[in-house]
Enzyme design. Sequence first.
Site, PDB file in Angstrom:
ATOM      1  N   ASP A 146       0.936  -1.214   0.060  1.00 49.83           N
ATOM      2  CA  ASP A 146       0.080  -0.007  -0.068  1.00 49.83           C
ATOM      3  C   ASP A 146       0.806   1.114   0.068  1.00 49.83           C
ATOM      4  OD1 ASP A 146      -2.296   1.688   0.098  1.00 49.83           O
ATOM      5  OD2 ASP A 146      -2.784   0.927   2.185  1.00 49.83           O
ATOM      6  N   ASP A 194      -3.842   7.288  -4.511  1.00 52.30           N
ATOM      7  CA  ASP A 194      -5.246   7.600  -4.618  1.00 52.30           C
ATOM      8  C   ASP A 194      -5.750   8.343  -3.364  1.00 52.30           C
ATOM      9  OD1 ASP A 194      -5.185   5.210  -2.938  1.00 52.30           O
ATOM     10  OD2 ASP A 194      -7.438   5.003  -3.671  1.00 52.30           O
ATOM     11  N   ALA A 230     -11.860   2.690  -0.138  1.00 51.45           N
ATOM     12  CA  ALA A 230     -12.829   3.489   0.900  1.00 51.45           C
ATOM     13  C   ALA A 230     -14.079   2.870   1.114  1.00 51.45           C
ATOM     14  CB  ALA A 230     -12.941   4.825   0.387  1.00 51.45           C
ATOM     15  N   CYS A 260     -14.938 -24.010  17.147  1.00 50.89           N
ATOM     16  CA  CYS A 260     -14.157 -24.165  15.998  1.00 50.89           C
ATOM     17  C   CYS A 260     -13.334 -25.211  16.439  1.00 50.89           C
ATOM     18  CB  CYS A 260     -13.270 -22.765  15.965  1.00 50.89           C
ATOM     19  SG  CYS A 260     -11.776 -22.667  15.025  1.00 50.89           S
ATOM     20  N   CYS A 281      -9.855 -25.338  14.844  1.00 50.26           N
ATOM     21  CA  CYS A 281      -8.475 -25.134  14.708  1.00 50.26           C
ATOM     22  C   CYS A 281      -7.611 -25.764  15.942  1.00 50.26           C
ATOM     23  CB  CYS A 281      -8.444 -23.737  14.072  1.00 50.26           C
ATOM     24  SG  CYS A 281      -8.164 -22.506  15.563  1.00 50.26           S
ATOM     25  N   CYS A 311      -8.248 -23.909  19.214  1.00 51.55           N
ATOM     26  CA  CYS A 311      -9.540 -23.897  19.883  1.00 51.55           C
ATOM     27  C   CYS A 311      -9.483 -25.448  20.183  1.00 51.55           C
ATOM     28  CB  CYS A 311     -10.619 -23.651  18.818  1.00 51.55           C
ATOM     29  SG  CYS A 311     -10.542 -22.034  18.271  1.00 51.55           S
TER      30      CYS A 311
HETATM   31 ZN   LIG Z   1     -10.265 -21.671  16.069  1.00 51.38          ZN
END
Ligand SMILES: [Zn+2]
Length: 491
Positions: free
Chosen positions: A93, A128, A196, A279, A281, A284
């Site tokens: 950016d 921009d 934006a 979750c 993952c 978790c």
């Molecule tokens: Zn998780």
Amino acid sequence: MRECFEVRDTDAGGRIGELTVPRADATVETPALLPVINPNLDTISPRRLADEFGAEILITNSYIIHGDDTLRERALEEGLHDLLDFPGAIMTDSGSFQLSEYGEIDVTTEEILDFQHEIGSDIATPVDIPTPPDVSRDRAESDLETTQERLEIAEATDTGEMLVSAPVQGSTYPALRERAGSHAEGTALDVFPVGAVVPLMNDYRYDDMIDVVAAAKRGLGADAPVHLFGAGHPMMFALAVAMGCDLFDSAAYALYARDDRYLTVRGTRALDDLDYLPCSCAVCTEHSPAELRALPDAERETELAAHNLHVTFAEIRRIKQAIRAGNLMELVEQRARAHPTMLDGYRTLLDHADQLERSDPVSKSAFFYTSHESARRPEVVRHHQRLERLSVPDSLLLTEGDAPRGDEFDDSWRVEPPFGPFPRALSRSYPLTAEVPDRTDRAALEAAADGVGRLVETNPETAVTLAHRGWPAGVLERVPDGVTLVNLASD
Ligand SMILES: [Zn+2]
């Protein structure tokens, strides 16, 4: 065709594509997530993003690097990839965000583009003007002129193999967004961030966000890779992909983690409020909420950021699979139920069903009618357009259910909510194989009645009889006057 982007699969306005990033010698499959890396704060290291999360691309801010003596020297000496230790593609950016926050920055577009080139960025961004929502039209137009001048400067700058993005601004004025899109499309630049939109998302204005993206897309054309700049919440990815967004960047995973917030595809939860972790993952499954809360601050932030990234990348994979399987709209319908403002976003998406229809495949495996909004899906719009091209006999019976015996009519077609009439020979072709609940809703009946209307309007000479199973009077009012009505339910 833009050489750097190829669309492989589509579903509604969504697509799986390949973004070729020559300077990184990499191909990024889209929809893709670009985790945002703050070069000063390493919540999750770029190397870990690649190895553990499969990140193919990330985004960092060249303006922050430029403004810090140590970082700038290191970036110029080692290059961005070594500085961050990331093997994939890196987008940068330019400081536009800082410009919008603080009113001024101390580099020009040429300087920051040259700098991005020198430090080895793979996709650079000019400076921009991110015009916020709801400003006056005059301001939006004059800002847009400046942005367009910057794009022309960027076009004229020698950037070698580096891709350069062309942000599309225009505030909340669809006509300006569309004009900005077609101007950007006309440049030789490569990637198209819709800019934006963060203030819209911070205020849950998903309806306005969809209108802005739809307008930008009309200007850009179908083969432009579109980046929804600053959008990192997985809850809205499916919606944005269905409108045609290909790239997302997430600072949310780290920012939310810092505030003890836990991302889910149904919204954000405060860690303090969670009794269970919905979750699977690694974070978790290895911790209870209480254990996470008990961790030292820095460690808790890292663990939450890792969970937030897992859930975010999982949603991107789920969306890709949905595009491949042809059920992206079913996924959007599920996500739309997470929050009333998401439902507004989905209903606005359906306002653009004509636009989505152009890229929607003619045939998919199944159409599940799962909400009354399904009656406005692109497949229904397309069927209604198709009714204008079907040839019809002089006298035609449209009937729900089986064909009647006898030869009172030249032909008998089926009529089924939400599509309306169709020849029996099409019964086994998509989308007329749709799975629709037995307890039909009003929206589906109204769409079917509109289909009858469409057929009758294009064939005024045909004598049409509609045999329905107890359609309410309000629905039958949508059927043109000349149609003979038979109520099968009253037998
Ligand atoms: Zn998780």
